[in-house]
Design an enzyme around this catalytic site. Sequence first.
Site, PDB file in Angstrom:
ATOM      1  N   ARG A  93       0.616  -1.086  -0.051  1.00 54.50           N
ATOM      2  CA  ARG A  93       0.165  -0.030   0.001  1.00 54.50           C
ATOM      3  C   ARG A  93       0.954   1.214  -0.255  1.00 54.50           C
ATOM      4  O   ARG A  93       2.192   1.369   1.162  1.00 54.50           O
ATOM      5  CB  ARG A  93      -1.185  -0.353   0.886  1.00 54.50           C
ATOM      6  CG  ARG A  93      -1.481   1.229   1.563  1.00 54.50           C
ATOM      7  CD  ARG A  93      -2.960   1.808   2.221  1.00 54.50           C
ATOM      8  NE  ARG A  93      -4.037   0.638   1.970  1.00 54.50           N
ATOM      9  CZ  ARG A  93      -5.008   0.944   2.201  1.00 54.50           C
ATOM     10  NH1 ARG A  93      -5.355   2.018   3.931  1.00 54.50           N
ATOM     11  NH2 ARG A  93      -5.994   0.764   2.202  1.00 54.50           N
ATOM     12  N   HIS A 141      -7.192   0.705  -6.357  1.00 54.76           N
ATOM     13  CA  HIS A 141      -7.784   0.151  -4.856  1.00 54.76           C
ATOM     14  C   HIS A 141      -8.617  -1.706  -5.445  1.00 54.76           C
ATOM     15  O   HIS A 141      -9.477  -1.671  -5.208  1.00 54.76           O
ATOM     16  CB  HIS A 141      -8.288   0.897  -4.376  1.00 54.76           C
ATOM     17  CG  HIS A 141      -8.797   0.166  -2.418  1.00 54.76           C
ATOM     18  ND1 HIS A 141      -7.790  -0.449  -2.770  1.00 54.76           N
ATOM     19  CD2 HIS A 141      -8.867   1.085  -1.767  1.00 54.76           C
ATOM     20  CE1 HIS A 141      -8.057  -0.596  -1.537  1.00 54.76           C
ATOM     21  NE2 HIS A 141      -8.034   0.026   0.457  1.00 54.76           N
ATOM     22  N   GLN A 172     -10.677  -3.888  -2.856  1.00 56.84           N
ATOM     23  CA  GLN A 172     -11.722  -2.871  -2.588  1.00 56.84           C
ATOM     24  C   GLN A 172     -12.348  -3.301  -3.615  1.00 56.84           C
ATOM     25  O   GLN A 172     -13.876  -3.036  -2.995  1.00 56.84           O
ATOM     26  CB  GLN A 172     -11.319  -1.317  -2.595  1.00 56.84           C
ATOM     27  CG  GLN A 172     -12.866  -0.461  -1.877  1.00 56.84           C
ATOM     28  CD  GLN A 172     -12.903  -0.704  -0.414  1.00 56.84           C
ATOM     29  OE1 GLN A 172     -12.178  -0.341   0.226  1.00 56.84           O
ATOM     30  NE2 GLN A 172     -14.321  -1.057  -0.540  1.00 56.84           N
ATOM     31  N   ASP A 224     -16.606   8.028  -1.499  1.00 53.64           N
ATOM     32  CA  ASP A 224     -15.463   8.150  -0.562  1.00 53.64           C
ATOM     33  C   ASP A 224     -15.251   9.588   0.106  1.00 53.64           C
ATOM     34  O   ASP A 224     -15.718  10.173  -0.489  1.00 53.64           O
ATOM     35  CB  ASP A 224     -13.974   7.300  -1.940  1.00 53.64           C
ATOM     36  CG  ASP A 224     -13.216   6.855  -0.980  1.00 53.64           C
ATOM     37  OD1 ASP A 224     -13.144   7.706  -0.071  1.00 53.64           O
ATOM     38  OD2 ASP A 224     -12.204   7.153  -1.579  1.00 53.64           O
ATOM     39  N   CYS A 266     -16.574   2.831   1.143  1.00 53.59           N
ATOM     40  CA  CYS A 266     -15.560   2.169   1.084  1.00 53.59           C
ATOM     41  C   CYS A 266     -14.531   2.314   2.519  1.00 53.59           C
ATOM     42  O   CYS A 266     -13.787   1.092   3.443  1.00 53.59           O
ATOM     43  CB  CYS A 266     -13.769   2.376   0.107  1.00 53.59           C
ATOM     44  SG  CYS A 266     -13.234   3.831   0.190  1.00 53.59           S
ATOM     45  N   ARG A 302     -14.252  -7.141   2.528  1.00 56.18           N
ATOM     46  CA  ARG A 302     -12.898  -6.959   2.374  1.00 56.18           C
ATOM     47  C   ARG A 302     -12.141  -8.142   2.698  1.00 56.18           C
ATOM     48  O   ARG A 302     -11.176  -8.793   1.716  1.00 56.18           O
ATOM     49  CB  ARG A 302     -12.050  -6.063   3.348  1.00 56.18           C
ATOM     50  CG  ARG A 302     -12.628  -4.971   2.862  1.00 56.18           C
ATOM     51  CD  ARG A 302     -12.038  -4.070   1.465  1.00 56.18           C
ATOM     52  NE  ARG A 302     -11.239  -4.217   0.746  1.00 56.18           N
ATOM     53  CZ  ARG A 302      -9.782  -3.261   1.346  1.00 56.18           C
ATOM     54  NH1 ARG A 302     -10.175  -2.483   2.121  1.00 56.18           N
ATOM     55  NH2 ARG A 302      -8.459  -3.762   0.799  1.00 56.18           N
TER      56      ARG A 302
HETATM   57  N1   CP Z   1     -10.746   0.493   3.119  1.00 57.04           N
HETATM   58  C1   CP Z   1      -9.838   0.867   2.648  1.00 57.04           C
HETATM   59  O1   CP Z   1      -8.748  -0.083   2.604  1.00 57.04           O
HETATM   60  O2   CP Z   1      -9.469   0.789   4.235  1.00 57.04           O
HETATM   61  P1   CP Z   1      -8.628   0.987   5.388  1.00 57.04           P
HETATM   62  O3   CP Z   1      -7.905   2.528   4.982  1.00 57.04           O
HETATM   63  O4   CP Z   1      -8.120   0.863   6.673  1.00 57.04           O
HETATM   64  O5   CP Z   1      -7.303   0.181   4.668  1.00 57.04           O
HETATM   65  N1  NVA Z   2      -9.884   7.540  -1.608  1.00 55.82           N
HETATM   66  C1  NVA Z   2      -9.503   6.941   0.261  1.00 55.82           C
HETATM   67  C2  NVA Z   2      -9.442   5.263   0.340  1.00 55.82           C
HETATM   68  C3  NVA Z   2      -9.182   4.884   1.346  1.00 55.82           C
HETATM   69  C4  NVA Z   2      -9.467   3.738   1.873  1.00 55.82           C
HETATM   70  C5  NVA Z   2      -7.443   7.060  -0.031  1.00 55.82           C
HETATM   71  O1  NVA Z   2      -7.176   6.818  -1.420  1.00 55.82           O
HETATM   72  O2  NVA Z   2      -7.407   7.691   0.911  1.00 55.82           O
END
Ligand code: CP
Ligand code: NVA
Length: 312
Positions: free
Chosen positions: A108, A135, A138, A231, A272, A300
Amino acid sequence: MAFNLKGRSLLTLKDYSPEEIRFLLDLSHELKRQRRTGAVTQLFLGRTLALLFEKRSTRTRCAFETAFGEEGGHPVFLSSQDIQLGAKESIEDTARVLGRMFDAIQFRGFEQKMVEKLAEYSGVPVYNGLTDLYHPTQALADLMTVEEVFGTAKGRKVVFVGDGRNNVARSLLIICAKMGTDYTVVAPASLQPDKETLQLCGGYAEASGSSISVTDDIPKGVKDADVIYTDVWVSMGEEEKSKERLEMLKPYQVSEDMMALTGKRETIFMHCLPAVKGNEVSFEVIESAASRVWDEAENRKHTIKAVMLATI
Ligand code: CP
Ligand code: NVA
């Protein structure tokens, strides 16, 4: 039909065919059922998983760790504060070392290029746990959730409201277009998906028989929606844009009034998470009976377990 996905990475869902995505979703539903029976399986016994995190996470980290651990595997959390990557060591060298020690790697972070390099140099499956662009895990959980509620996602209308060009919106666009789900983005012009992704997904949608549309007109966009999805307005790494986004997206908050504009009583709300209540969604909507965000979060884990079981 079973597919052989052994050794495959998941960097973006663009690389997966509709049949392969179907296989992963079917496996996810099956794994969720199995988990409910309390059956103990140890399918990752003796296996190891590296979890690289440049950005924060609750759901993604916990989904990978618990899914892998439940199956007897050993996940190792490596934040960018702890390892040499980004300080002394290149991504190529990190990838080659991790590939010698782990059966798979999750990443990530910011740049999509990083997961691509990890996959290229490590020789083991690499999973994108969120980058600035995509993502994908997700989006799998999102489609699984839609299927649980409506039986099938095919022919249903998913409307993404808000920052329509972010990683979550883009991955949702790809999966919907591939799997025959109508997808609408409701966003101001500067936050709509890029032309290249729209064109690519237009091709997927033509093949699957679904439609894609983009508008800044809220009543028109959300009409007939089966799912209203949103989101955060400011994604991780974009914090300097907070003020501008808040002003621009204020009219796009998912409120009870917006939910009523779909004209359907069965419309569900999805996010999400993490959510900023009072910004992209009102407290009432996220806490309402229409909200499926907790099922979505749980899913998830089942989808991530499916991806790992299929590829390791
Ligand atoms: N939805 C999601 O990816 O959550 P986190 O940022 O907590 O992993
Ligand atoms: N779009 C958001 C998603 C978090 C799960 C981000 O990238 O912060």
